[in-house]
Design an enzyme around this catalytic site. Structure first.
Site, short mmCIF file in Angstrom:
data_model
loop_
_atom_site.label_atom_id
_atom_site.label_comp_id
_atom_site.label_asym_id
_atom_site.label_seq_id
_atom_site.Cartn_x
_atom_site.Cartn_y
_atom_site.Cartn_z
CE LYS A 217 -4.14 -1.88 -0.03
NZ LYS A 217 -5.07 -1.98 1.08
NE ARG A 252 -7.21 -8.87 -1.33
CZ ARG A 252 -6.80 -7.91 -2.17
NH1 ARG A 252 -5.98 -6.95 -1.71
NH2 ARG A 252 -7.20 -7.88 -3.42
#
Length: 272
Positions: A217, A252
């Protein structure tokens, strides 16, 4: 310990950290757009992730990166269904990453086992919940919001969101134990909000099982002097280990092998 029934498959929660491998079959995902958007490439990558230790393959046909372009349900179905059918043949547990109930329905008809919903059953006035109940599948319910404004404490706000998810589930007869909560790192959150949530993940554990999706991210890149997504592996591993220490059961990730190895060591220390 909990056995999560995923249609004809089972997942054991609590014994070890489970690894969900990301399979984006999109041309425009923030990290790997266009890399796996043909059947042959997607299947090859799914095989690799399974070999590296993925417990779940998460297939998504629409990018949800900041500023993403929405596509029609028909296009999304055309992207994901052929790949789901082939990945299921590998014996994998497959989750469908979508917030559109028609896409979810097509995915479950193709053999998918789990719903991964970035709007936590709250996008379509109960239609997704009806599909979940019909196919009796577990749900990964993510916290999300349109902006980054938090007038209350951020964990309190996330808990309120998840209460609504649980209320919808109860209304449609979906067992709470079938719902895994995702705090939504990077969704409706800037770097400060992401770090706050990561530092307080244990406060969400009382609501249920937690999935953490921090892989590659933007906030990781920012911390690492603006590294591009493909160079954020070590930063992602750091979030995985911290998440495990704070009670996360599923991570994830894009980079399965590195995170799998880190999780194995963290599990031996933390889950004794």
């Amino acid at each position: 310990m909990q056995i999560l029934q995923c249609r004809d498959k089972k997942l054991e929660l609590g014994k070890k950290t489970l690894i969900m491998g990301i399979l984006n079959v999109t041309p425009d995902s923030f990290s790997d757009g266009g890399t796996h958007n043909t059947l042959e490439k997607a299947l090859e990558h799914a095989k690799l992730m399974l070999k590296e230790g993925a417990d779940i393959i998460d297939i998504g046909g629409e990018s949800t990166r900041p500023g993403y372009t929405k596509i029609t349900e028909e296009e999304e179905i055309a992207r994901v269904v052929p790949i789901i059918k082939e990945v299921v043949k590998l014996g994998a547990i497959v989750s469908i990453d979508t917030y559109k109930f028609k896409v979810a329905k097509a995915a479950f008809e193709a053999g998918a086992h789990i719903l991964n919903d970035i709007w936590g059953l709250q996008y379509d006035n109960g239609k997704m919940a009806e599909i979940v109940k019909k196919y009796n599948v577990p749900v990964i319910a993510m916290h999300n919001q349109e902006d980054k404004i938090y007038n209350d404490d951020i964990i309190f706000t996330i808990k309120k969101f998840f209460k609504k998810t649980h209320d919808i589930a109860e209304k449609y007869g979906i067992p709470r134990d079938n719902i895994i909560l995702d705090p939504g790192i990077g969704f409706g959150k800037g770097i400060d909000e992401n770090l706050e949530v990561l530092s307080r993940l244990e406060e969400l554990r009382e609501l249920g099982r937690i999935l953490l999706g921090a892989s590659r991210k933007r906030f990781i890149g920012t911390i690492l002097n603006d590294l591009p997504p493909q160079e954020r592996v070590e930063g992602t591993v750091a979030t995985t280990v911290i998440g495990i220490e704070k009670g996360v059961d599923i991570v994830r990730v894009h980079d399965v092998l590195a995170n799998k190895r880190a999780a194995m060591v963290a599990d031996r220390i933390i889950r004794r």
